[in-house]
Scaffold this motif. Structure first.
Motif, PDB file in Angstrom:
ATOM      1  N   ALA A  93     -46.218   0.308   8.748  1.00  0.00           N
ATOM      2  CA  ALA A  93     -45.736  -0.012   7.487  1.00  0.00           C
ATOM      3  C   ALA A  93     -47.124  -0.463   6.719  1.00  0.00           C
ATOM      4  O   ALA A  93     -48.125  -0.275   7.508  1.00  0.00           O
ATOM      5  CB  ALA A  93     -44.852  -1.389   7.457  1.00  0.00           C
ATOM      6  N   HIS A  94     -47.303  -0.705   5.596  1.00  0.00           N
ATOM      7  CA  HIS A  94     -48.525  -1.088   4.877  1.00  0.00           C
ATOM      8  C   HIS A  94     -48.694  -2.019   3.863  1.00  0.00           C
ATOM      9  O   HIS A  94     -47.502  -2.574   3.525  1.00  0.00           O
ATOM     10  CB  HIS A  94     -49.076   0.200   4.014  1.00  0.00           C
ATOM     11  N   SER A  95     -49.639  -2.667   3.485  1.00  0.00           N
ATOM     12  CA  SER A  95     -49.899  -3.935   2.714  1.00  0.00           C
ATOM     13  C   SER A  95     -49.386  -3.224   1.252  1.00  0.00           C
ATOM     14  O   SER A  95     -49.806  -1.927   1.087  1.00  0.00           O
ATOM     15  CB  SER A  95     -51.258  -4.255   2.704  1.00  0.00           C
ATOM     16  N   HIS A  96     -48.992  -4.108   0.450  1.00  0.00           N
ATOM     17  CA  HIS A  96     -48.766  -3.740  -0.911  1.00  0.00           C
ATOM     18  C   HIS A  96     -47.965  -2.551  -1.143  1.00  0.00           C
ATOM     19  O   HIS A  96     -47.892  -1.607  -2.040  1.00  0.00           O
ATOM     20  CB  HIS A  96     -49.979  -3.559  -1.606  1.00  0.00           C
ATOM     21  N   THR A 141     -42.484  -7.672   4.953  1.00  0.00           N
ATOM     22  CA  THR A 141     -43.103  -6.455   5.807  1.00  0.00           C
ATOM     23  C   THR A 141     -42.954  -6.845   7.114  1.00  0.00           C
ATOM     24  O   THR A 141     -42.576  -5.795   7.903  1.00  0.00           O
ATOM     25  CB  THR A 141     -44.340  -6.042   5.076  1.00  0.00           C
ATOM     26  N   PRO A 142     -43.583  -7.675   7.825  1.00  0.00           N
ATOM     27  CA  PRO A 142     -43.517  -7.628   9.086  1.00  0.00           C
ATOM     28  C   PRO A 142     -42.127  -8.036   9.594  1.00  0.00           C
ATOM     29  O   PRO A 142     -41.841  -7.194  10.729  1.00  0.00           O
ATOM     30  CB  PRO A 142     -44.091  -9.242   9.724  1.00  0.00           C
ATOM     31  N   ILE A 168     -48.658  -3.095  10.490  1.00  0.00           N
ATOM     32  CA  ILE A 168     -48.945  -2.865   9.276  1.00  0.00           C
ATOM     33  C   ILE A 168     -50.304  -2.410   9.121  1.00  0.00           C
ATOM     34  O   ILE A 168     -51.312  -3.152   9.797  1.00  0.00           O
ATOM     35  CB  ILE A 168     -48.671  -3.991   8.602  1.00  0.00           C
ATOM     36  N   ILE A 169     -50.510  -1.486   8.500  1.00  0.00           N
ATOM     37  CA  ILE A 169     -51.919  -1.100   8.351  1.00  0.00           C
ATOM     38  C   ILE A 169     -52.395  -1.453   6.624  1.00  0.00           C
ATOM     39  O   ILE A 169     -51.683  -1.416   5.549  1.00  0.00           O
ATOM     40  CB  ILE A 169     -51.952   0.557   7.927  1.00  0.00           C
ATOM     41  N   ASP A 170     -53.444  -1.886   6.507  1.00  0.00           N
ATOM     42  CA  ASP A 170     -54.029  -2.428   5.252  1.00  0.00           C
ATOM     43  C   ASP A 170     -54.229  -0.933   4.521  1.00  0.00           C
ATOM     44  O   ASP A 170     -54.903  -0.160   4.701  1.00  0.00           O
ATOM     45  CB  ASP A 170     -55.268  -3.121   5.318  1.00  0.00           C
ATOM     46  N   GLU A 172     -56.129  -0.196   1.929  1.00  0.00           N
ATOM     47  CA  GLU A 172     -57.257  -0.249   1.592  1.00  0.00           C
ATOM     48  C   GLU A 172     -58.392   0.334   2.483  1.00  0.00           C
ATOM     49  O   GLU A 172     -59.129   1.039   2.623  1.00  0.00           O
ATOM     50  CB  GLU A 172     -58.068  -1.171   0.642  1.00  0.00           C
ATOM     51  N   THR A 173     -58.370  -0.419   3.547  1.00  0.00           N
ATOM     52  CA  THR A 173     -59.303  -0.601   4.749  1.00  0.00           C
ATOM     53  C   THR A 173     -58.898   0.352   5.649  1.00  0.00           C
ATOM     54  O   THR A 173     -59.700   0.896   6.694  1.00  0.00           O
ATOM     55  CB  THR A 173     -59.768  -1.884   5.237  1.00  0.00           C
ATOM     56  N   GLY A 174     -57.557   0.335   6.089  1.00  0.00           N
ATOM     57  CA  GLY A 174     -57.017   1.145   7.325  1.00  0.00           C
ATOM     58  C   GLY A 174     -56.846   0.172   8.521  1.00  0.00           C
ATOM     59  O   GLY A 174     -56.434   0.456   9.468  1.00  0.00           O
ATOM     60  N   ALA A 175     -57.256  -1.097   8.443  1.00  0.00           N
ATOM     61  CA  ALA A 175     -57.146  -1.910   9.511  1.00  0.00           C
ATOM     62  C   ALA A 175     -55.676  -2.128  10.076  1.00  0.00           C
ATOM     63  O   ALA A 175     -54.842  -2.428   9.070  1.00  0.00           O
ATOM     64  CB  ALA A 175     -57.764  -3.248   9.008  1.00  0.00           C
ATOM     65  N   LEU A 176     -55.585  -1.834  11.157  1.00  0.00           N
ATOM     66  CA  LEU A 176     -54.174  -1.981  11.929  1.00  0.00           C
ATOM     67  C   LEU A 176     -53.915  -3.651  12.040  1.00  0.00           C
ATOM     68  O   LEU A 176     -54.720  -4.203  12.937  1.00  0.00           O
ATOM     69  CB  LEU A 176     -54.194  -1.216  13.174  1.00  0.00           C
TER      70      LEU A 176
END
Length: 180
Positions: A93-96, A141-142, A168-170, A172-176
């Motif tokens: 999933a992803h942020s926002h 989301t989580p 969950i991937i950010d 903007e940054t791609g951080a997992l």
């Protein structure tokens, strides 16, 4: 827009732009990724995961969800396992996410405004489709990731040796962030 894409495609093929993408139908990393169709993830997701063409089966839908045990996302995962040799599944999933807080009530008003009639919607309901469930997003989301991971893990057609993990991937940054 489609006509522009078709014109581009003709040139792409004539110039053999496809050659650098040639691979087999089998994912080299024996991996499937279920993720959201969000446009921010089109290039970010594979780049952040270090995936190149041919490495993984990437399945996308609104929210990166399995909403029922026999929906199209789950069907794709079953095919990936049995036909294409997938051994591990990442739910990302992803942020926002736009599917967060999505509701049928919102869609209902938009559908009516675009010409779908209440009679059509009533017919769909009479056919057994619960539009409230089918078009419902998620609030957390989580928790949504946990639910999708659990649905896949406990599916009667998914072998117990298939690894399923959620993230969950950010956007903007791609951080997992792994969700347990």
């Amino acid at each position: 827009m489609i006509d522009q894409i078709i014109a581009y495609n003709k040139t792409f093929v004539e110039q053999k732009g496809y050659e650098k993408y040639l691979t087999s139908k089998y994912p080299d990393k024996k991996l499937a990724v279920l993720s959201c169709m969000d446009t921010r993830l089109t290039e970010l997701l594979p780049a952040a995961l270090g995936l190149k063409n041919g490495d993984a089966k990437i399945i996308k839908n609104a929210g990166g969800l399995v909403i029922s045990a026999f929906d199209s996302a789950m069907r794709s995962l079953i095919v990936a396992i049995y036909e294409l040799g997938v051994e591990e599944i990442m739910v990302v999933a992803h942020s926002h996410c736009g599917a967060c807080h999505m509701s049928y009530d919102h869609f209902h008003h938009e559908m009516i405004a675009r010409g779908v009639t209440d009679a059509t919607l009533d017919t769909i309901r009479k056919c057994g489709i619960d539009l409230n469930h089918w078009l419902e997003g998620f609030k957390d989301t989580p928790e949504s990731v946990r639910k999708t991971v659990e649905t896949i893990r406990t599916h009667p057609l998914v072998p117990k040796d298939i690894m399923v993990r959620g993230f969950i991937i950010d956007s903007e940054t791609g951080a997992l962030e792994e969700i347990k």
